[in-house]
Design a protein around this motif. Structure first.
Motif, PDB file in Angstrom:
ATOM      1  N   VAL A 164       0.819  -1.218   0.000  1.00  0.00           N
ATOM      2  CA  VAL A 164       0.000   0.000   0.000  1.00  0.00           C
ATOM      3  C   VAL A 164       0.853   1.268   0.000  1.00  0.00           C
ATOM      4  O   VAL A 164       2.027   1.237   0.365  1.00  0.00           O
ATOM      5  CB  VAL A 164      -0.987   0.005   1.199  1.00  0.00           C
ATOM      6  N   LYS A 190       2.665  -4.808   3.473  1.00  0.00           N
ATOM      7  CA  LYS A 190       3.916  -4.035   3.324  1.00  0.00           C
ATOM      8  C   LYS A 190       3.514  -2.573   3.140  1.00  0.00           C
ATOM      9  O   LYS A 190       3.066  -2.170   2.069  1.00  0.00           O
ATOM     10  CB  LYS A 190       4.678  -4.539   2.095  1.00  0.00           C
ATOM     11  N   GLU A 193       7.361   3.133   2.626  1.00  0.00           N
ATOM     12  CA  GLU A 193       8.455   3.498   3.535  1.00  0.00           C
ATOM     13  C   GLU A 193       8.162   4.838   4.217  1.00  0.00           C
ATOM     14  O   GLU A 193       8.713   5.136   5.262  1.00  0.00           O
ATOM     15  CB  GLU A 193       9.784   3.552   2.774  1.00  0.00           C
ATOM     16  N   GLY A 223      10.492  -0.696  -0.868  1.00  0.00           N
ATOM     17  CA  GLY A 223       9.752  -1.359  -1.933  1.00  0.00           C
ATOM     18  C   GLY A 223      10.581  -2.365  -2.724  1.00  0.00           C
ATOM     19  O   GLY A 223      10.185  -3.530  -2.868  1.00  0.00           O
ATOM     20  N   SER A 244       1.735   3.391  -7.662  1.00  0.00           N
ATOM     21  CA  SER A 244       1.996   3.955  -8.988  1.00  0.00           C
ATOM     22  C   SER A 244       1.968   2.888 -10.082  1.00  0.00           C
ATOM     23  O   SER A 244       2.158   1.694  -9.817  1.00  0.00           O
ATOM     24  CB  SER A 244       3.370   4.628  -8.976  1.00  0.00           C
ATOM     25  N   TYR A 254       6.895  -9.632 -11.438  1.00  0.00           N
ATOM     26  CA  TYR A 254       7.232 -10.570 -10.340  1.00  0.00           C
ATOM     27  C   TYR A 254       6.329 -11.790 -10.407  1.00  0.00           C
ATOM     28  O   TYR A 254       6.767 -12.923 -10.213  1.00  0.00           O
ATOM     29  CB  TYR A 254       7.047  -9.931  -8.966  1.00  0.00           C
ATOM     30  N   LEU A 267      -4.139   2.020  -9.389  1.00  0.00           N
ATOM     31  CA  LEU A 267      -2.997   2.870  -9.749  1.00  0.00           C
ATOM     32  C   LEU A 267      -3.385   4.351  -9.791  1.00  0.00           C
ATOM     33  O   LEU A 267      -4.358   4.759  -9.178  1.00  0.00           O
ATOM     34  CB  LEU A 267      -2.417   2.380 -11.075  1.00  0.00           C
ATOM     35  N   GLU A 400       0.603  12.358 -13.787  1.00  0.00           N
ATOM     36  CA  GLU A 400       0.107  12.516 -12.420  1.00  0.00           C
ATOM     37  C   GLU A 400       1.156  13.285 -11.625  1.00  0.00           C
ATOM     38  O   GLU A 400       2.280  12.815 -11.458  1.00  0.00           O
ATOM     39  CB  GLU A 400      -0.126  11.129 -11.809  1.00  0.00           C
TER      40      GLU A 400
HETATM   41  P1  NAP Z   1       4.545   3.691  -5.155  1.00  0.00           P
HETATM   42  O1  NAP Z   1       5.836   4.370  -5.201  1.00  0.00           O
HETATM   43  O2  NAP Z   1       4.086   2.915  -6.333  1.00  0.00           O
HETATM   44  O3  NAP Z   1       4.590   2.743  -3.887  1.00  0.00           O
HETATM   45  C1  NAP Z   1       3.490   1.985  -3.470  1.00  0.00           C
HETATM   46  C2  NAP Z   1       3.987   0.817  -2.663  1.00  0.00           C
HETATM   47  O4  NAP Z   1       4.779  -0.031  -3.492  1.00  0.00           O
HETATM   48  C3  NAP Z   1       4.875   1.219  -1.499  1.00  0.00           C
HETATM   49  O5  NAP Z   1       4.617   0.373  -0.413  1.00  0.00           O
HETATM   50  C4  NAP Z   1       6.252   0.989  -2.067  1.00  0.00           C
HETATM   51  O6  NAP Z   1       7.233   0.804  -1.111  1.00  0.00           O
HETATM   52  C5  NAP Z   1       6.023  -0.249  -2.878  1.00  0.00           C
HETATM   53  N1  NAP Z   1       7.074  -0.482  -3.873  1.00  0.00           N
HETATM   54  C6  NAP Z   1       7.916   0.425  -4.451  1.00  0.00           C
HETATM   55  N2  NAP Z   1       8.754  -0.186  -5.301  1.00  0.00           N
HETATM   56  C7  NAP Z   1       8.452  -1.502  -5.275  1.00  0.00           C
HETATM   57  C8  NAP Z   1       8.973  -2.642  -5.921  1.00  0.00           C
HETATM   58  N3  NAP Z   1       9.977  -2.544  -6.795  1.00  0.00           N
HETATM   59  N4  NAP Z   1       8.416  -3.843  -5.650  1.00  0.00           N
HETATM   60  C9  NAP Z   1       7.392  -3.953  -4.785  1.00  0.00           C
HETATM   61  N5  NAP Z   1       6.871  -2.910  -4.114  1.00  0.00           N
HETATM   62  C10 NAP Z   1       7.394  -1.694  -4.353  1.00  0.00           C
HETATM   63  O7  NAP Z   1       3.361   4.694  -4.824  1.00  0.00           O
HETATM   64  P2  NAP Z   1       3.320   5.787  -3.679  1.00  0.00           P
HETATM   65  O8  NAP Z   1       4.249   6.888  -4.025  1.00  0.00           O
HETATM   66  O9  NAP Z   1       3.467   5.145  -2.353  1.00  0.00           O
HETATM   67  O10 NAP Z   1       1.795   6.270  -3.811  1.00  0.00           O
HETATM   68  C11 NAP Z   1       1.378   7.159  -4.776  1.00  0.00           C
HETATM   69  C12 NAP Z   1       0.725   6.430  -5.939  1.00  0.00           C
HETATM   70  O11 NAP Z   1      -0.352   5.630  -5.487  1.00  0.00           O
HETATM   71  C13 NAP Z   1       0.118   7.378  -6.932  1.00  0.00           C
HETATM   72  O12 NAP Z   1       0.385   6.958  -8.246  1.00  0.00           O
HETATM   73  C14 NAP Z   1      -1.376   7.282  -6.642  1.00  0.00           C
HETATM   74  O13 NAP Z   1      -2.211   7.637  -7.705  1.00  0.00           O
HETATM   75  C15 NAP Z   1      -1.511   5.855  -6.287  1.00  0.00           C
HETATM   76  N6  NAP Z   1      -2.751   5.628  -5.530  1.00  0.00           N
HETATM   77  C16 NAP Z   1      -3.788   4.968  -6.138  1.00  0.00           C
HETATM   78  C17 NAP Z   1      -4.980   4.749  -5.446  1.00  0.00           C
HETATM   79  C18 NAP Z   1      -6.118   3.989  -6.058  1.00  0.00           C
HETATM   80  O14 NAP Z   1      -6.972   3.517  -5.316  1.00  0.00           O
HETATM   81  N7  NAP Z   1      -6.186   3.827  -7.370  1.00  0.00           N
HETATM   82  C19 NAP Z   1      -5.118   5.209  -4.127  1.00  0.00           C
HETATM   83  C20 NAP Z   1      -4.050   5.885  -3.555  1.00  0.00           C
HETATM   84  C21 NAP Z   1      -2.860   6.075  -4.260  1.00  0.00           C
HETATM   85  P3  NAP Z   1       8.236   2.031  -0.749  1.00  0.00           P
HETATM   86  O15 NAP Z   1       7.428   3.067  -0.140  1.00  0.00           O
HETATM   87  O16 NAP Z   1       9.177   1.430   0.207  1.00  0.00           O
HETATM   88  O17 NAP Z   1       8.884   2.496  -2.019  1.00  0.00           O
END
Ligand code: NAP
Ligand code: MG
Length: 497
Positions: A164, A190, A193, A223, A244, A254, A267, A400
């Motif tokens: 999340v 998970k 961070e 992540g 994202s 994966y 996303l 975005e």
């Molecule tokens: P993110 O960078 O994609 O990270 C989301 C989660 O994925 C975090 O827990 C992150 O861990 C983990 N992650 C990162 N790299 C990874 C990898 N290589 N393998 C597995 N997991 C990994 O997104 P964010 O910056 O936290 O959140 C913003 C995004 O979420 C935006 O794009 C937003 O639009 C989207 N969002 C969508 C919704 C929906 O319902 N559609 C709701 C809320 C947010 P780390 O933090 O440790 O990098």
């Protein structure tokens, strides 16, 4: 009745963070002792050193979840018994609402008023809604040839990996945990961070509430390390993700490279907020437009980041939006009066300001903001920002931004509005403001988005599904449809004669 305490600054000193992973009912350090720092975006100060989960920790958590699932301590309960325990979990969360709200304000910068009145109640309501659903699901007996009995039943998938984001750390966790746990699965969560502390406390509260050991495990970490280990684990049955598109794509890889686990993705978005000249109340629509890009600092997947205004009313309407956005109080998230807190970290702030630069360079006009704010705090604050004269091809209209930056475009008629609204890779949500029933229905039908609001924005409740079309993802959180993600359909065909 005593008045609610709002002395949030004083209460920081009373907080004790949970910084260790929650695995198999225990609070544990990372197997290799590694930690990572959580810096608060409100002032740039260190909040906590948090266990940095690695492959071994994720494996331990998945094994605990698997053992808990297989021995039936959770999946084997009557649904009504799971309901009772999840309701108790919700009660315990509610009892700790102030503490959780303060924790997310500190770790990711959400204004305390929103944390206390929106974020934590959303988690509690979600847990209760899915708890209540647990013992009200029924399966199917289709009408088949009388010589046979066919049953279509739903079974929990087993071990769910939930990854999340930080922007609604508790709501997003709740949207996954509610249906996954109610259906009888065991979970490894998970958190991002940037928001591990609220998730770890949640895991600890689940134990206090009497959820059996191993049913909910929480592994904080980076992540590419902890998230990747969960994504590639051979014994995870379903991955449910909000975040994202880039990371969503990684998760699909994966899965393909490991055990073909099902992957559900929620996303990003680039919500078109489409205002026709005949909107029932333009002043209200303008206030919502400003709220839609500043609420949660614009760090919202459904942020109303593209304002499409019909040309005849554009000048007047945009003037009202700018006034409303200008009046937002940017400040310390621990102040009750704050409406816009800091963006989540320095990287995010530089990214947002980079988009401001890109907008300027592309020739859009800056009607408001565009700068870092409150620089003397050490925090990562950004002014509410409005660009007018935006063309749909510009990066600020396509990508975005995930900050309080609004792009204003104009349109002539319904066809034009729908064309611009759909000129995006995303399809998460849209808003349409009009008095005309036909315009409303046609726009709602033709805009490709998982949710379309008419004469409102960001409304809904747990009865309706939430998720995206196109590159906004494939999963659906909320509503009874969410159970589809966490259950397998089984057909049993019994020959009778
Ligand atoms: P993110 O960078 O994609 O990270 C989301 C989660 O994925 C975090 O827990 C992150 O861990 C983990 N992650 C990162 N790299 C990874 C990898 N290589 N393998 C597995 N997991 C990994 O997104 P964010 O910056 O936290 O959140 C913003 C995004 O979420 C935006 O794009 C937003 O639009 C989207 N969002 C969508 C919704 C929906 O319902 N559609 C709701 C809320 C947010 P780390 O933090 O440790 O990098
Ligand atoms: Mg991240």
């Amino acid at each position: 009745m005593t008045a609610p305490r709002t002395d949030w600054h004083a209460r920081v000193t009373e907080l004790r963070f949970t910084t260790r992973a929650v695995i198999d009912g225990q609070l544990v350090d990372a197997a290799d002792g590694a930690t990572f720092e959580r810096i608060s975006p409100r002032d740039g100060q260190l909040l906590a050193e948090v266990a940095a989960g690695g492959e071994r920790d994720v494996d331990a958590a998945v094994r605990a979840a698997r053992a808990a699932f297989e021995d039936g301590r959770w999946s084997g309960l009557a649904p009504a018994a799971r309901k009772t325990r999840l309701l108790r979990f919700a009660d315990v969360v509610e009892d700790h609402a102030d503490e959780l709200a303060l924790t997310i304000s500190l770790e990711m910068g959400k204004p305390i008023g929103d944390a206390r009145r929106i974020e934590v109640p959303a988690l509690v309501t979600t847990l209760r809604w899915f708890a209540e659903a647990a013992d009200k699901l029924v399966d199917q007996l289709p009408h088949v040839d009388p010589s046979a009995l066919a049953m279509v039943t739903r079974e929990p998938v087993g071990v769910v990996g939930a990854i999340v984001p930080w922007n609604f750390p508790l709501t997003m966790a709740g949207w996954k945990l509610g249906p996954a746990l109610a259906a009888g699965n065991c979970v490894v969560l998970k958190p991002a961070e940037q928001s591990p502390l609220s998730a770890l406390r949640l895991g600890e509260l689940a134990l206090e509430a009497g959820l059996p050991e191993g049913v909910l495990n929480v592994v904080p970490g980076l992540g590419p390390v902890a998230g990747q280990a969960l994504g590639r684990h051979l014994d995870v049955d379903v991955l449910t993700f909000t975040g994202s598109g880039e990371v969503g794509a990684e998760l699909l890889r994966y899965s393909a490279d490991s055990n073909l686990k099902r992957v559900y993705l929620e996303l990003g978005g680039k919500t078109p907020n489409v205002v026709f000249a005949d909107a029932p109340n333009l002043a209200r629509a303008a206030r919502k437009a400003a709220w839609g890009i500043t609420f949660n600092q614009g760090e919202m997947c459904t942020a109303a980041s593209r304002l499409l205004v019909q040309r005849d009313v554009a000048d007047e309407f945009v003037g009202q939006v700018v006034e409303a956005a200008k009046s937002k109080t940017v400040g310390d998230p621990l102040d009750e009066a704050t409406q816009v807190g800091p963006v989540v970290d320095d990287t995010a702030m530089r990214r947002v300001l980079g988009y401001v630069e890109a907008g300027r360079e592309a020739g859009a006009s800056l009607a408001l903001g565009g700068n870092q704010a409150l620089t003397d705090t050490g925090g990562t604050y950004v002014e509410p920002t409005v660009f007018t004269g935006v063309d749909s091809s510009m990066r600020i209209a396509q990508e975005e931004i995930f900050g309080p930056v609004l792009s204003v475009l104009t349109f002539d008629d319904l066809d034009d509005a729908v064309r611009i609204a759909n000129d995006t890779v995303y399809g998460l949500a849209a808003s349409v403001w009009t008095r005309d029933l036909t315009t409303a229905h046609l726009a709602a039908r033709r805009i490709k988005a998982g949710t379309v609001w008419v004469n409102c924005f960001e409304e809904g409740d747990l009865t309706v599904p939430f998720g995206g079309m196109k590159r906004s993802g494939n999963g659906r959180d909320k509503s009874l449809h969410a159970f589809d993600e966490y259950t397998d359909l089984k057909t049993t065909w019994i020959q009778l004669g």
